[in-house]
Design an enzyme around this catalytic site. Structure first.
Site, PDB file in Angstrom:
ATOM      1  N   TYR A 139       0.852  -1.194   0.000  1.00 25.80           N
ATOM      2  CA  TYR A 139       0.000   0.000   0.000  1.00 25.80           C
ATOM      3  C   TYR A 139       0.884   1.240   0.000  1.00 25.80           C
ATOM      4  O   TYR A 139       1.574   1.525   0.975  1.00 25.80           O
ATOM      5  CB  TYR A 139      -0.901  -0.024   1.251  1.00 25.80           C
ATOM      6  CG  TYR A 139      -2.018   1.009   1.284  1.00 25.80           C
ATOM      7  CD1 TYR A 139      -2.120   2.024   0.346  1.00 25.80           C
ATOM      8  CD2 TYR A 139      -3.000   0.949   2.276  1.00 25.80           C
ATOM      9  CE1 TYR A 139      -3.156   2.949   0.382  1.00 25.80           C
ATOM     10  CE2 TYR A 139      -4.042   1.875   2.330  1.00 25.80           C
ATOM     11  CZ  TYR A 139      -4.113   2.871   1.384  1.00 25.80           C
ATOM     12  OH  TYR A 139      -5.135   3.790   1.443  1.00 25.80           O
ATOM     13  N   LYS A 167      -1.446  -1.237  -4.088  1.00 26.54           N
ATOM     14  CA  LYS A 167      -2.541  -0.261  -4.088  1.00 26.54           C
ATOM     15  C   LYS A 167      -1.874   1.088  -4.081  1.00 26.54           C
ATOM     16  O   LYS A 167      -1.190   1.449  -3.117  1.00 26.54           O
ATOM     17  CB  LYS A 167      -3.398  -0.428  -2.842  1.00 26.54           C
ATOM     18  CG  LYS A 167      -4.318   0.758  -2.555  1.00 26.54           C
ATOM     19  CD  LYS A 167      -5.263   0.426  -1.443  1.00 26.54           C
ATOM     20  CE  LYS A 167      -5.934   1.653  -0.812  1.00 26.54           C
ATOM     21  NZ  LYS A 167      -6.195   2.774  -1.679  1.00 26.54           N
TER      22      LYS A 167
END
Ligand SMILES: CC(=O)N[C@H](C=O)[C@@H](O)[C@H](O)[C@H](O)CO
Ligand SMILES: CC(=O)C(=O)O
Length: 306
Positions: A139, A167
């Protein structure tokens, strides 16, 4: 990891913290939000991330949030557990818990507060990956963590077969393209900024994980469909309508999540308020929230009929 990544494609709302009237984690309210998302046909949920207010929860509460969502949705859609925490030890504990609950993948922000060198951040993510058999989604969200994932560090991490994606919440759609270019077919890049979901999809993201999706899942599902069908002009127009809603949600006095929870209440799902220090919306904004909820419903209706 030789695995079918298509279960990670599509619209994956960031799941919100669901509280009872006392502000404690609520299993029935978690089930209500889960059911609302399931009915709308999203591909998965991302549980316990920023939008899940994880940063304001104890490890025990985070375990509850992961367990309640899994009990409501296991077998119905793809489940991603966010286990990022300031310490490696807490993240490992959360990762093992998520694996026991049957999550499909783990994900984590880099460790926050101290500015750490790349080696420490890579070590942190690597330790989480070593704790379970689950695949891992990095992330990258520099604007809140202060750490920027570079393509070079991403390539280094790709040496670990458990890494199946990233992400990306940095604003340049270029970063999405660079990560996809570095990872190729073995990675899924998830679009982070909801305001440019369509751009991210066109630039290499096969999916999106977003903090505003659950307020209007129908609209993101439609935008995703339009991109898949190559109808980019219509997708861009819908993105612009979505952005009007996001700007409105961010223009109230309280936190965006407080505003979204008020909108959800008007859409039939009560998941309580937000945890301090996040601020509630002011009662004086009730009319504006009615307006936002009505605007979402009108857009949903328009696309249903189209
Ligand atoms: C900075 C931040 O929280 N980004 C989220 C995740 O990528 C987004 O989903 C936002 O919530 C969304 O784009 C609204 O600004
Ligand atoms: C916004 C988002 O994706 C998160 O909850 O981390």
């Amino acid at each position: 990891m030789d695995m079918d990544l298509t279960k990670f494609h599509g619209i994956i709302p960031a799941f919100y913290a669901c509280y009872d009237e006392q502000g404690n984690m609520s299993e029935p309210r978690t089930a209500a939000l889960a059911d609302y998302l399931y009915q709308r046909g999203v591909q998965g949920v991302y549980v316990g991330g920023s939008s899940g207010e994880c940063i304001y929860h104890s490890v025990e509460e985070r375990k509850q949030a992961l367990a309640y969502a899994a009990r409501a949705l296991k077998g119905k859609m793809t489940l991603i557990a966010h286990v990022g925490a300031p310490s490696t030890r807490d993240s490992i504990e959360l990762a093992r818990h998520a694996a026991e609950l049957g999550y499909d993948a783990l994900s984590a922000i880099p460790p926050i507060y101290f500015k750490l060198p790349d080696s420490a951040v890579v070590g942190y993510w690597t330790a989480i990956m070593a704790a379970t058999e689950l695949p891992f989604i990095i992330y990258n969200i520099p604007q809140t963590t202060g750490y920027t994932l570079t393509p070079a560090v991403f390539r280094q991490l790709l040496a670990n077969p458990k890494v199946i994606g990233v992400k990306n919440s940095s604003m340049p759609a270029l970063d999405i393209e660079r990560f996809k270019s570095a990872g190729g077919d073995r990675v899924v890049v998830f679009n982070g900024p909801d305001e440019q979901f369509v751009a991210g999809r066109i630039m290499g993201a096969a999916a999106g994980i977003g903090g505003t999706y659950a307020a209007m899942p129908e609209l993101y599902l439609q935008a995703d469909r339009l991109v898949r069908e190559g109808r980019f002009e219509e997708a861009g127009k819908l993105q612009s309508k979505i952005n009007d809603v996001i700007v409105a949600l961010c223009s109230l006095d309280g936190s965006m999540y407080a505003a979204i929870k008020e909108v959800l209440r008007r859409r039939g799902v009560n998941i309580g308020g937000v945890r301090a220090p996040l601020e509630d919306v002011s009662p004086a904004d009730a009319g504006r929230i009615d307006g936002i909820a009505a605007a979402i419903d009108a857009l949903v209706k328009r696309y249903d009929e189209a």
